[in-house]
Write a protein that holds these residues in place. Sequence first.
Motif, mmCIF file in Angstrom:
data_model
loop_
_atom_site.group_PDB
_atom_site.id
_atom_site.type_symbol
_atom_site.label_atom_id
_atom_site.label_comp_id
_atom_site.label_asym_id
_atom_site.label_seq_id
_atom_site.Cartn_x
_atom_site.Cartn_y
_atom_site.Cartn_z
ATOM 1 N N GLN A 2 7.203 -2.041 -6.036
ATOM 2 C CA GLN A 2 6.104 -3.044 -6.074
ATOM 3 C C GLN A 2 4.626 -2.489 -6.237
ATOM 4 N N SER A 3 3.915 -2.667 -7.244
ATOM 5 C CA SER A 3 2.687 -2.153 -7.470
ATOM 6 C C SER A 3 1.843 -3.072 -8.610
ATOM 7 N N TYR A 4 0.824 -2.481 -8.758
ATOM 8 C CA TYR A 4 -0.055 -3.382 -9.867
ATOM 9 C C TYR A 4 0.735 -3.116 -11.185
ATOM 10 N N ASP A 5 1.107 -1.873 -11.497
ATOM 11 C CA ASP A 5 1.595 -1.758 -12.809
ATOM 12 C C ASP A 5 2.737 -2.105 -13.134
ATOM 13 N N ALA A 6 3.788 -2.293 -12.009
ATOM 14 C CA ALA A 6 5.072 -2.840 -11.954
ATOM 15 C C ALA A 6 4.968 -4.366 -12.498
ATOM 16 N N VAL A 7 4.203 -5.075 -11.825
ATOM 17 C CA VAL A 7 3.697 -6.597 -12.196
ATOM 18 C C VAL A 7 3.683 -6.565 -13.400
ATOM 19 N N LEU A 8 2.585 -5.778 -14.107
ATOM 20 C CA LEU A 8 2.479 -5.868 -15.468
ATOM 21 C C LEU A 8 3.714 -5.592 -16.221
ATOM 22 N N ARG A 9 4.463 -4.614 -16.093
ATOM 23 C CA ARG A 9 5.495 -4.447 -16.837
ATOM 24 C C ARG A 9 6.711 -5.431 -16.565
ATOM 25 N N ARG A 27 7.605 -7.471 1.143
ATOM 26 C CA ARG A 27 7.899 -6.172 1.220
ATOM 27 C C ARG A 27 6.683 -5.249 1.949
ATOM 28 N N ALA A 28 6.482 -5.817 2.975
ATOM 29 C CA ALA A 28 5.125 -5.299 3.913
ATOM 30 C C ALA A 28 5.343 -4.037 4.364
ATOM 31 N N PRO A 29 6.278 -3.202 4.800
ATOM 32 C CA PRO A 29 6.314 -2.004 4.836
ATOM 33 C C PRO A 29 5.857 -0.968 3.896
ATOM 34 N N ARG A 30 5.915 -1.554 2.444
ATOM 35 C CA ARG A 30 5.312 -0.545 1.357
ATOM 36 C C ARG A 30 3.750 -0.942 1.262
ATOM 37 N N ASP A 31 3.136 -1.746 1.942
ATOM 38 C CA ASP A 31 1.904 -2.045 2.007
ATOM 39 C C ASP A 31 1.016 -2.148 0.565
ATOM 40 N N THR A 32 1.881 -2.985 -0.278
ATOM 41 C CA THR A 32 1.380 -2.751 -1.617
ATOM 42 C C THR A 32 1.282 -4.374 -2.101
ATOM 43 N N TYR A 33 1.361 -5.423 -1.228
ATOM 44 C CA TYR A 33 1.336 -6.574 -1.786
ATOM 45 C C TYR A 33 -0.037 -7.079 -1.987
ATOM 46 N N VAL A 34 -1.102 -6.362 -1.512
ATOM 47 C CA VAL A 34 -2.476 -6.877 -1.891
ATOM 48 C C VAL A 34 -2.698 -6.551 -3.271
ATOM 49 N N GLU A 35 -2.404 -5.198 -3.831
ATOM 50 C CA GLU A 35 -2.600 -4.646 -5.007
ATOM 51 C C GLU A 35 -1.567 -5.569 -6.095
ATOM 52 N N THR A 36 -0.478 -5.852 -5.550
ATOM 53 C CA THR A 36 0.458 -6.749 -6.352
ATOM 54 C C THR A 36 -0.393 -8.144 -6.528
ATOM 55 N N GLU A 58 0.124 -11.771 6.713
ATOM 56 C CA GLU A 58 0.243 -11.491 5.171
ATOM 57 C C GLU A 58 -0.702 -12.385 4.223
ATOM 58 N N LEU A 59 -0.550 -13.606 4.454
ATOM 59 C CA LEU A 59 -1.402 -14.610 3.914
ATOM 60 C C LEU A 59 -2.901 -14.411 4.265
ATOM 61 N N GLN A 60 -3.071 -14.323 5.084
ATOM 62 C CA GLN A 60 -4.591 -13.941 5.713
ATOM 63 C C GLN A 60 -5.031 -12.855 5.194
ATOM 64 N N ARG A 61 -4.324 -11.823 5.006
ATOM 65 C CA ARG A 61 -4.789 -10.470 4.423
ATOM 66 C C ARG A 61 -5.069 -10.681 2.897
ATOM 67 N N LEU A 62 -4.026 -11.375 2.552
ATOM 68 C CA LEU A 62 -4.495 -11.620 1.010
ATOM 69 C C LEU A 62 -5.749 -12.270 0.655
ATOM 70 N N PHE A 63 -6.194 -13.197 1.598
ATOM 71 C CA PHE A 63 -7.426 -14.020 1.407
ATOM 72 C C PHE A 63 -8.456 -13.201 1.797
ATOM 73 N N ASP A 64 -8.335 -12.328 2.659
ATOM 74 C CA ASP A 64 -9.452 -11.561 3.246
ATOM 75 C C ASP A 64 -9.899 -10.628 2.400
ATOM 76 N N ARG A 105 13.975 -7.315 3.865
ATOM 77 C CA ARG A 105 13.770 -6.973 2.306
ATOM 78 C C ARG A 105 12.686 -6.307 2.154
ATOM 79 N N PRO A 106 12.712 -4.937 2.990
ATOM 80 C CA PRO A 106 11.646 -3.970 2.881
ATOM 81 C C PRO A 106 11.146 -3.359 1.644
#
Length: 271
Positions: free
Chosen positions: A80-87, A110-119, A144-150, A270-271
Amino acid sequence: MVDQLPLLNGSSIPAIGLGLYKVPPAEAARVIDDGLAAGYRLIDGAAMYDNEAEMGAAVRASGMRDALQVVTKFWGDPEQSYDAVLRDFAASEARMGLDVVDGYMIHWPRAPRDTYVETWRAFQALRDEGRVRWIAVANFGADELQRLFDETGEWPVINQVESHPWLPQHDLRAFHAKHGIVTQAWSPLGRGRLLDHPVLVAIADEVGATPAQVVLRWHLQLGGAAAPKSMHASRLAENIAPIAPLPDEAMERIAALESGERTGTAPEDRP
Ligand SMILES: NC(=O)C1=CN([C@@H]2O[C@H](COP(=O)(O)OP(=O)(O)OC[C@H]3O[C@@H](n4cnc5c(N)ncnc54)[C@H](OP(=O)(O)O)[C@@H]3O)[C@@H](O)[C@H]2O)C=CC1
Ligand SMILES: O=C(O)C(=O)[C@@H](O)[C@H](O)C(=O)CO
Protein backbone atom coordinates in the motif's frame (compact mmCIF):
# COMPACT_ATOMS: atom_id res chain seq x y z
CA MET A 1 -36.54 6.01 -8.56
CA VAL A 2 -33.91 5.34 -5.90
CA ASP A 3 -33.06 8.18 -3.46
CA GLN A 4 -29.87 10.09 -4.25
CA LEU A 5 -27.38 11.06 -1.56
CA PRO A 6 -25.26 14.21 -2.08
CA LEU A 7 -21.48 13.88 -2.12
CA LEU A 8 -19.00 16.48 -0.90
CA ASN A 9 -17.77 17.05 -4.48
CA GLY A 10 -21.21 18.31 -5.55
CA SER A 11 -22.35 15.12 -7.28
CA SER A 12 -24.51 12.37 -5.81
CA ILE A 13 -24.90 8.59 -5.64
CA PRO A 14 -27.96 6.35 -5.57
CA ALA A 15 -28.68 5.21 -2.03
CA ILE A 16 -28.90 1.57 -3.17
CA GLY A 17 -26.06 0.09 -5.22
CA LEU A 18 -25.26 -3.37 -6.55
CA GLY A 19 -22.54 -5.31 -4.67
CA LEU A 20 -20.27 -7.62 -6.67
CA TYR A 21 -18.28 -9.48 -3.99
CA LYS A 22 -18.42 -13.25 -4.64
CA VAL A 23 -20.18 -12.81 -7.98
CA PRO A 24 -18.23 -15.29 -10.14
CA PRO A 25 -16.76 -13.73 -13.31
CA ALA A 26 -18.88 -15.98 -15.51
CA GLU A 27 -22.06 -14.73 -13.80
CA ALA A 28 -21.16 -11.04 -13.54
CA ALA A 29 -22.65 -9.90 -16.88
CA ARG A 30 -25.97 -11.59 -16.14
CA VAL A 31 -26.14 -10.19 -12.60
CA ILE A 32 -25.30 -6.68 -13.83
CA ASP A 33 -27.84 -6.90 -16.66
CA ASP A 34 -30.49 -8.07 -14.18
CA GLY A 35 -29.46 -5.27 -11.83
CA LEU A 36 -29.68 -2.57 -14.49
CA ALA A 37 -33.11 -3.87 -15.55
CA ALA A 38 -34.23 -3.66 -11.91
CA GLY A 39 -33.04 -0.03 -11.65
CA TYR A 40 -29.53 -0.17 -10.10
CA ARG A 41 -27.31 2.67 -11.30
CA LEU A 42 -24.26 2.18 -9.04
CA ILE A 43 -22.10 -0.94 -9.28
CA ASP A 44 -19.78 -1.68 -6.36
CA GLY A 45 -16.74 -3.56 -7.65
CA ALA A 46 -13.17 -4.06 -6.45
CA ALA A 47 -9.90 -5.34 -7.84
CA MET A 48 -10.09 -8.05 -5.17
CA TYR A 49 -13.46 -9.38 -6.48
CA ASP A 50 -11.79 -10.71 -9.64
CA ASN A 51 -14.65 -9.54 -11.86
CA GLU A 52 -13.52 -6.04 -12.91
CA ALA A 53 -13.08 -7.04 -16.57
CA GLU A 54 -16.59 -8.50 -16.69
CA MET A 55 -18.00 -5.45 -14.87
CA GLY A 56 -16.39 -3.09 -17.40
CA ALA A 57 -17.55 -5.19 -20.35
CA ALA A 58 -21.14 -5.35 -19.05
CA VAL A 59 -21.20 -1.58 -18.53
CA ARG A 60 -19.78 -0.91 -22.00
CA ALA A 61 -22.34 -3.28 -23.55
CA SER A 62 -25.26 -1.83 -21.60
CA GLY A 63 -25.66 1.32 -23.68
CA MET A 64 -26.20 3.08 -20.34
CA ARG A 65 -22.65 4.10 -19.46
CA ASP A 66 -23.48 7.74 -18.80
CA ALA A 67 -26.29 6.84 -16.41
CA LEU A 68 -24.09 4.55 -14.29
CA GLN A 69 -21.57 4.96 -11.51
CA VAL A 70 -18.88 2.30 -11.60
CA VAL A 71 -16.84 1.88 -8.44
CA THR A 72 -13.69 -0.11 -7.84
CA LYS A 73 -11.25 -0.39 -4.95
CA PHE A 74 -7.51 -0.44 -4.30
CA TRP A 75 -6.72 -3.60 -2.33
CA GLY A 76 -3.35 -2.45 -0.97
CA ASP A 77 -1.75 -5.83 -0.40
CA PRO A 78 1.08 -6.81 -0.70
CA GLU A 79 1.90 -3.11 -1.01
CA GLN A 80 0.00 0.00 0.00
CA SER A 81 1.87 3.09 -1.24
CA TYR A 82 1.64 6.02 -3.68
CA ASP A 83 3.30 4.03 -6.48
CA ALA A 84 1.25 0.90 -5.80
CA VAL A 85 -1.95 2.93 -6.27
CA LEU A 86 -0.78 4.26 -9.65
CA ARG A 87 0.24 0.77 -10.75
CA ASP A 88 -2.90 -1.01 -9.51
CA PHE A 89 -5.24 1.69 -10.79
CA ALA A 90 -3.71 1.45 -14.28
CA ALA A 91 -4.33 -2.32 -14.18
CA SER A 92 -7.96 -1.83 -13.03
CA GLU A 93 -8.48 0.79 -15.72
CA ALA A 94 -7.13 -1.55 -18.40
CA ARG A 95 -9.29 -4.45 -17.19
CA MET A 96 -12.48 -2.36 -17.16
CA GLY A 97 -11.84 -0.49 -20.41
CA LEU A 98 -13.77 2.62 -19.31
CA ASP A 99 -12.65 6.16 -20.13
CA VAL A 100 -13.20 7.25 -16.55
CA VAL A 101 -13.92 5.42 -13.30
CA ASP A 102 -16.67 7.05 -11.27
CA GLY A 103 -15.58 6.05 -7.78
CA TYR A 104 -12.26 4.75 -6.45
CA MET A 105 -11.93 3.57 -2.84
CA ILE A 106 -9.05 2.66 -0.55
CA HIS A 107 -10.34 -0.82 0.37
CA TRP A 108 -8.75 -0.98 3.87
CA PRO A 109 -6.76 1.57 5.87
CA ARG A 110 -4.15 -1.04 6.86
CA ALA A 111 -3.30 1.37 9.66
CA PRO A 112 -0.22 -0.48 11.04
CA ARG A 113 1.57 0.19 7.72
CA ASP A 114 1.05 3.93 8.19
CA THR A 115 0.78 4.51 4.43
CA TYR A 116 -2.89 5.44 4.03
CA VAL A 117 -2.15 9.18 3.84
CA GLU A 118 0.31 8.80 0.95
CA THR A 119 -2.18 6.37 -0.61
CA TRP A 120 -4.84 9.09 -0.38
CA ARG A 121 -2.47 11.59 -2.06
CA ALA A 122 -2.20 9.21 -5.03
CA PHE A 123 -6.02 9.03 -5.12
CA GLN A 124 -6.11 12.84 -5.26
CA ALA A 125 -3.64 12.79 -8.16
CA LEU A 126 -5.80 10.32 -10.12
CA ARG A 127 -8.86 12.47 -9.51
CA ASP A 128 -6.98 15.64 -10.50
CA GLU A 129 -5.86 13.93 -13.74
CA GLY A 130 -9.53 13.21 -14.55
CA ARG A 131 -9.19 9.42 -14.46
CA VAL A 132 -11.55 9.17 -11.45
CA ARG A 133 -14.60 11.31 -10.70
CA TRP A 134 -14.71 10.92 -6.91
CA ILE A 135 -12.46 9.36 -4.29
CA ALA A 136 -13.54 7.51 -1.19
CA VAL A 137 -12.47 4.97 1.42
CA ALA A 138 -13.76 1.83 3.07
CA ASN A 139 -13.27 0.45 6.55
CA PHE A 140 -11.79 3.65 7.99
CA GLY A 141 -12.33 4.69 11.61
CA ALA A 142 -12.97 8.28 12.72
CA ASP A 143 -9.33 8.82 13.76
CA GLU A 144 -8.08 7.70 10.36
CA LEU A 145 -10.59 9.91 8.55
CA GLN A 146 -9.58 12.86 10.70
CA ARG A 147 -5.91 12.27 9.91
CA LEU A 148 -6.63 12.19 6.15
CA PHE A 149 -8.33 15.55 6.48
CA ASP A 150 -5.70 17.08 8.77
CA GLU A 151 -2.82 16.09 6.48
CA THR A 152 -4.42 16.58 3.05
CA GLY A 153 -7.31 19.02 3.59
CA GLU A 154 -9.81 16.64 1.95
CA TRP A 155 -12.38 14.24 3.35
CA PRO A 156 -13.31 11.12 1.36
CA VAL A 157 -16.81 11.51 -0.10
CA ILE A 158 -17.85 8.05 1.19
CA ASN A 159 -16.69 5.67 3.93
CA GLN A 160 -18.01 2.20 3.07
CA VAL A 161 -18.17 0.11 6.26
CA GLU A 162 -19.84 -3.04 7.49
CA SER A 163 -23.26 -2.09 8.82
CA HIS A 164 -26.57 -3.84 9.46
CA PRO A 165 -28.93 -4.05 12.44
CA TRP A 166 -26.40 -6.05 14.48
CA LEU A 167 -23.73 -3.41 13.78
CA PRO A 168 -25.39 -0.04 13.18
CA GLN A 169 -22.16 2.00 13.65
CA HIS A 170 -23.98 4.94 15.23
CA ASP A 171 -20.82 6.78 16.40
CA LEU A 172 -19.10 6.51 13.03
CA ARG A 173 -22.32 7.55 11.24
CA ALA A 174 -22.51 10.65 13.46
CA PHE A 175 -18.90 11.54 12.62
CA HIS A 176 -19.63 11.10 8.90
CA ALA A 177 -22.77 13.23 9.13
CA LYS A 178 -20.88 16.02 10.90
CA HIS A 179 -18.39 16.20 8.01
CA GLY A 180 -20.68 15.48 5.04
CA ILE A 181 -19.24 12.00 4.39
CA VAL A 182 -21.76 9.44 3.10
CA THR A 183 -22.00 6.21 5.09
CA GLN A 184 -22.36 3.34 2.61
CA ALA A 185 -23.06 -0.02 4.24
CA TRP A 186 -21.30 -3.16 3.09
CA SER A 187 -22.95 -6.47 3.92
CA PRO A 188 -26.07 -4.36 4.55
CA LEU A 189 -28.14 -7.56 4.92
CA GLY A 190 -25.60 -9.12 7.29
CA ARG A 191 -24.69 -11.45 4.41
CA GLY A 192 -28.30 -12.65 4.51
CA ARG A 193 -27.79 -14.13 7.99
CA LEU A 194 -30.15 -11.84 9.85
CA LEU A 195 -33.05 -12.04 7.43
CA ASP A 196 -34.80 -14.80 9.37
CA HIS A 197 -34.58 -12.90 12.67
CA PRO A 198 -38.09 -13.04 14.21
CA VAL A 199 -38.19 -9.27 14.84
CA LEU A 200 -37.42 -8.51 11.19
CA VAL A 201 -39.82 -11.19 9.96
CA ALA A 202 -42.57 -9.73 12.18
CA ILE A 203 -41.97 -6.14 11.04
CA ALA A 204 -41.90 -7.28 7.41
CA ASP A 205 -45.23 -8.99 7.94
CA GLU A 206 -46.72 -5.88 9.58
CA VAL A 207 -45.64 -3.49 6.82
CA GLY A 208 -46.30 -5.86 3.90
CA ALA A 209 -42.67 -6.10 2.78
CA THR A 210 -39.84 -8.64 2.98
CA PRO A 211 -37.18 -8.72 5.74
CA ALA A 212 -34.54 -7.60 3.21
CA GLN A 213 -36.69 -4.61 2.23
CA VAL A 214 -37.19 -3.72 5.89
CA VAL A 215 -33.44 -3.81 6.57
CA LEU A 216 -32.66 -1.71 3.48
CA ARG A 217 -35.36 0.79 4.42
CA TRP A 218 -33.75 0.99 7.91
CA HIS A 219 -30.44 1.92 6.23
CA LEU A 220 -32.13 4.69 4.26
CA GLN A 221 -33.85 6.03 7.37
CA LEU A 222 -30.48 6.21 9.16
CA GLY A 223 -29.48 8.53 6.30
CA GLY A 224 -27.05 6.13 4.67
CA ALA A 225 -26.48 4.21 1.46
CA ALA A 226 -26.16 0.44 1.02
CA ALA A 227 -24.77 -1.95 -1.58
CA PRO A 228 -26.58 -5.30 -1.25
CA LYS A 229 -25.51 -8.25 -3.40
CA SER A 230 -27.66 -10.98 -4.88
CA MET A 231 -27.22 -13.53 -7.63
CA HIS A 232 -30.99 -13.71 -8.18
CA ALA A 233 -32.96 -11.36 -10.45
CA SER A 234 -36.01 -11.54 -8.19
CA ARG A 235 -33.98 -10.56 -5.10
CA LEU A 236 -32.17 -7.80 -6.98
CA ALA A 237 -35.57 -6.32 -7.84
CA GLU A 238 -36.88 -6.88 -4.29
CA ASN A 239 -33.86 -5.13 -2.75
CA ILE A 240 -34.24 -1.95 -4.79
CA ALA A 241 -38.05 -1.70 -4.72
CA PRO A 242 -39.10 1.25 -2.52
CA ILE A 243 -41.31 0.60 0.50
CA ALA A 244 -43.11 3.05 2.76
CA PRO A 245 -41.13 4.62 5.64
CA LEU A 246 -40.92 2.41 8.73
CA PRO A 247 -42.76 3.75 11.77
CA ASP A 248 -40.60 4.97 14.68
CA GLU A 249 -41.61 2.00 16.81
CA ALA A 250 -40.32 -0.42 14.13
CA MET A 251 -37.04 1.53 13.95
CA GLU A 252 -36.79 1.17 17.76
CA ARG A 253 -37.35 -2.59 17.61
CA ILE A 254 -34.63 -2.86 14.96
CA ALA A 255 -32.32 -0.67 17.08
CA ALA A 256 -32.70 -3.21 19.90
CA LEU A 257 -31.04 -5.87 17.68
CA GLU A 258 -27.63 -4.19 18.01
CA SER A 259 -25.14 -6.75 19.31
CA GLY A 260 -21.86 -5.64 17.73
CA GLU A 261 -21.71 -8.91 15.80
CA ARG A 262 -19.78 -8.73 12.54
CA THR A 263 -20.42 -10.92 9.52
CA GLY A 264 -17.18 -9.96 7.77
CA THR A 265 -13.60 -8.99 8.51
CA ALA A 266 -12.84 -6.27 11.06
CA PRO A 267 -10.44 -3.51 9.91
CA GLU A 268 -7.85 -4.53 12.53
CA ASP A 269 -7.77 -8.01 10.99
CA ARG A 270 -6.62 -6.60 7.62
CA PRO A 271 -3.23 -5.13 8.69
N1 LIG B 1 -15.48 -2.57 1.36
C1 LIG B 1 -15.46 -3.78 1.87
O1 LIG B 1 -14.53 -4.14 2.59
C2 LIG B 1 -16.56 -4.72 1.60
C3 LIG B 1 -17.48 -4.42 0.62
N2 LIG B 1 -18.51 -5.29 0.35
C4 LIG B 1 -19.49 -4.87 -0.67
O2 LIG B 1 -20.81 -4.97 -0.14
C5 LIG B 1 -21.59 -5.82 -0.97
C6 LIG B 1 -22.68 -6.54 -0.20
O3 LIG B 1 -22.11 -7.28 0.86
P1 LIG B 1 -22.23 -8.87 0.95
O4 LIG B 1 -21.12 -9.33 1.81
O5 LIG B 1 -22.31 -9.39 -0.40
O6 LIG B 1 -23.53 -9.11 1.80
P2 LIG B 1 -25.10 -8.73 1.76
O7 LIG B 1 -25.43 -8.24 3.12
O8 LIG B 1 -25.42 -7.90 0.58
O9 LIG B 1 -25.79 -10.15 1.63
C7 LIG B 1 -25.64 -10.94 0.49
C8 LIG B 1 -26.25 -12.29 0.84
O10 LIG B 1 -27.64 -12.13 1.10
C9 LIG B 1 -28.40 -12.90 0.18
N3 LIG B 1 -29.54 -12.07 -0.23
C10 LIG B 1 -29.51 -10.92 -0.94
N4 LIG B 1 -30.75 -10.42 -1.10
C11 LIG B 1 -31.59 -11.27 -0.47
C12 LIG B 1 -32.99 -11.28 -0.30
N5 LIG B 1 -33.77 -10.31 -0.78
N6 LIG B 1 -33.54 -12.31 0.40
C13 LIG B 1 -32.76 -13.28 0.90
N7 LIG B 1 -31.41 -13.32 0.77
C14 LIG B 1 -30.84 -12.32 0.08
C15 LIG B 1 -27.48 -13.21 -0.98
O11 LIG B 1 -27.78 -14.44 -1.56
P3 LIG B 1 -27.91 -14.64 -3.16
O12 LIG B 1 -26.72 -13.98 -3.79
O13 LIG B 1 -27.92 -16.12 -3.31
O14 LIG B 1 -29.20 -14.00 -3.53
C16 LIG B 1 -26.11 -13.28 -0.27
O15 LIG B 1 -25.94 -14.55 0.32
C17 LIG B 1 -20.54 -6.75 -1.59
O16 LIG B 1 -21.05 -7.45 -2.70
C18 LIG B 1 -19.45 -5.78 -1.91
O17 LIG B 1 -19.77 -5.04 -3.08
C19 LIG B 1 -18.66 -6.46 1.07
C20 LIG B 1 -17.75 -6.81 2.05
C21 LIG B 1 -16.62 -5.96 2.39
O1 LIG C 1 -15.86 -7.89 -0.05
C1 LIG C 1 -14.91 -7.17 0.28
O2 LIG C 1 -14.75 -6.05 -0.20
C2 LIG C 1 -13.99 -7.65 1.31
O3 LIG C 1 -12.99 -7.04 1.55
C3 LIG C 1 -14.37 -8.91 2.01
O4 LIG C 1 -13.71 -9.95 1.44
C4 LIG C 1 -14.00 -8.85 3.47
O5 LIG C 1 -12.62 -8.90 3.57
C5 LIG C 1 -14.62 -9.90 4.25
O6 LIG C 1 -15.42 -9.60 5.05
C6 LIG C 1 -14.28 -11.31 4.04
O7 LIG C 1 -15.02 -12.07 4.94
